[in-house]
Write a protein that holds these residues in place. Structure first.
Motif, short mmCIF file in Angstrom:
data_model
loop_
_atom_site.label_atom_id
_atom_site.label_comp_id
_atom_site.label_asym_id
_atom_site.label_seq_id
_atom_site.Cartn_x
_atom_site.Cartn_y
_atom_site.Cartn_z
N ALA A 63 9.25 25.40 5.41
CA ALA A 63 8.60 25.74 6.52
C ALA A 63 8.61 26.82 7.23
CB ALA A 63 8.21 24.36 7.48
N VAL A 64 7.78 27.76 7.53
CA VAL A 64 7.95 29.07 8.40
C VAL A 64 7.41 28.82 9.73
CG1 VAL A 64 7.33 31.42 8.30
CG2 VAL A 64 8.01 30.47 6.10
N ILE A 65 8.21 29.05 10.67
CA ILE A 65 7.82 28.70 12.09
C ILE A 65 8.39 30.09 12.83
CG2 ILE A 65 8.19 27.49 14.24
CD1 ILE A 65 8.83 25.04 12.20
N GLY A 66 7.39 30.48 13.67
CA GLY A 66 7.73 31.60 14.50
C GLY A 66 7.93 33.07 13.92
N HIS A 67 7.14 33.20 12.52
CA HIS A 67 7.03 34.42 12.08
C HIS A 67 6.15 35.52 12.27
CE1 HIS A 67 8.43 37.48 9.12
NE2 HIS A 67 7.53 37.12 8.18
N MET A 68 6.36 36.59 12.31
CA MET A 68 5.40 37.79 12.82
C MET A 68 3.97 37.50 12.52
SD MET A 68 7.11 41.32 11.70
CE MET A 68 7.31 40.88 10.20
N PRO A 69 2.95 37.54 13.36
CA PRO A 69 1.48 37.10 13.23
C PRO A 69 0.95 38.14 12.11
CG PRO A 69 1.93 38.43 15.18
CD PRO A 69 3.27 38.06 14.77
#
Length: 287
Positions: A63-69
């Protein structure tokens, strides 16, 4: 209770960790992330800078949480991802932080976000929401408590999804979905009322009857939206119906249209097949 951190995990600087967390191999937590207590962060998960994670969450593999928009306007400003408590975030989910400086993507408590779902920048999710595999929210969407988004569904930027709304699979929406409504299609249309969801939420028969009448006035009476809302406000007093009205009045994109057939009755029959109810209530709950 101490934390259990696998030696293959990569932790940045100035991270704040509560107690009792389990952090698996190849987890990456960037600088300054705040993690509460008793979270399980499984192998390969990524928590980007600006992430704040509450307590008792499960973050599954990759899971990838808080990466660049994914926003061309984003220029590296300090933005945030704020996640509450007791959420289950399954494998390969992507949740991106806010775009404009100081803004955040916000997720409440008790949500179940299944594999491969996407939550874009600046979305705001309430509590006890279910997102089924590959449901995708574009930027700035708002999802209210206990909404159910089925698999492979898509929503336009700035869309709103009301409490206890239920969205069928493979649907796409470019307008707001009022509370308590079952809907689906491409583009999605209202097909009935989420009777089963309302029962499970503890909404009583009298209030359910009001909600169904509000739905009828809005979608089946031939009145325009302004006329329907006036009739609803005049005749119905429950807080749930008041929220239904307020949601519609505050819509900037407009609300979804109603279906032209009898899909609402069909939907109820499908749902009632697995539910027990006395015969009087069964008759009452056909819109």
């Amino acid at each position: 209770m101490s934390n259990t951190i696998h030696p293959a995990a990569i932790l940045g600087k100035d991270i704040q960790l509560g107690q009792g967390n389990q952090i698996g191999p190849n987890v990456v937590i960037e600088d300054g992330v705040k993690v509460g207590a008793h979270n399980r962060i499984l192998q390969g998960a990524f928590l980007g800078r600006g992430t704040e994670l509450g307590d008792h969450n499960e973050i599954h593999m990759n899971a990838v949480i808080g990466h660049m928009p994914q926003d061309l306007a984003y220029k590296g400003e300090e933005t945030y991802t704020k996640i509450g408590h007791k959420n289950v975030i399954r494998e390969f989910v992507t949740i991106h932080r806010g775009t404009k400086a100081g803004t955040a993507t916000v997720i409440g408590d008790g949500n179940f976000i299944m594999a491969y779902c996407h939550i874009a920048h600046n979305c705001v999710l309430g509590n006890q929401i279910i997102m089924v595999n590959q449901a995708s929210l574009t930027g700035h969407c708002i999802v209210e408590d206990r909404a159910f988004l089925s698999g492979m569904t898509g929503f336009h930027q700035f869309s709103r999804i009301g409490t206890l709304a239920m969205v069928s699979a493979l649907s796409a929406f470019n307008k707001d979905i009022p509370p308590f409504v079952i809907c689906g299609g491409r583009p999605g249309v209202a097909q009935g009322i989420n009777v089963v969801g309302m029962r499970r939420a503890g909404i009583g028969l009298e209030t359910r009857t009001e909600i169904k009448e509000a739905y009828r006035l809005l979608y089946r009476s031939g009145l325009n939206t302004t006329q329907a809302l006036e009739a609803i406000k005049k005749n119905m007093k429950s807080s749930e119906v008041a929220h239904f009205v307020k949601f519609i009045e505050e819509s900037k994109r407009g609300i979804i249209d109603g279906s032209q057939g009898s899909a609402d009755t069909i939907s109820h029959r499908k749902h009632r097949s697995s539910e027990s109810a006395d015969s009087v209530e069964e008759v009452d709950e056909i819109v």
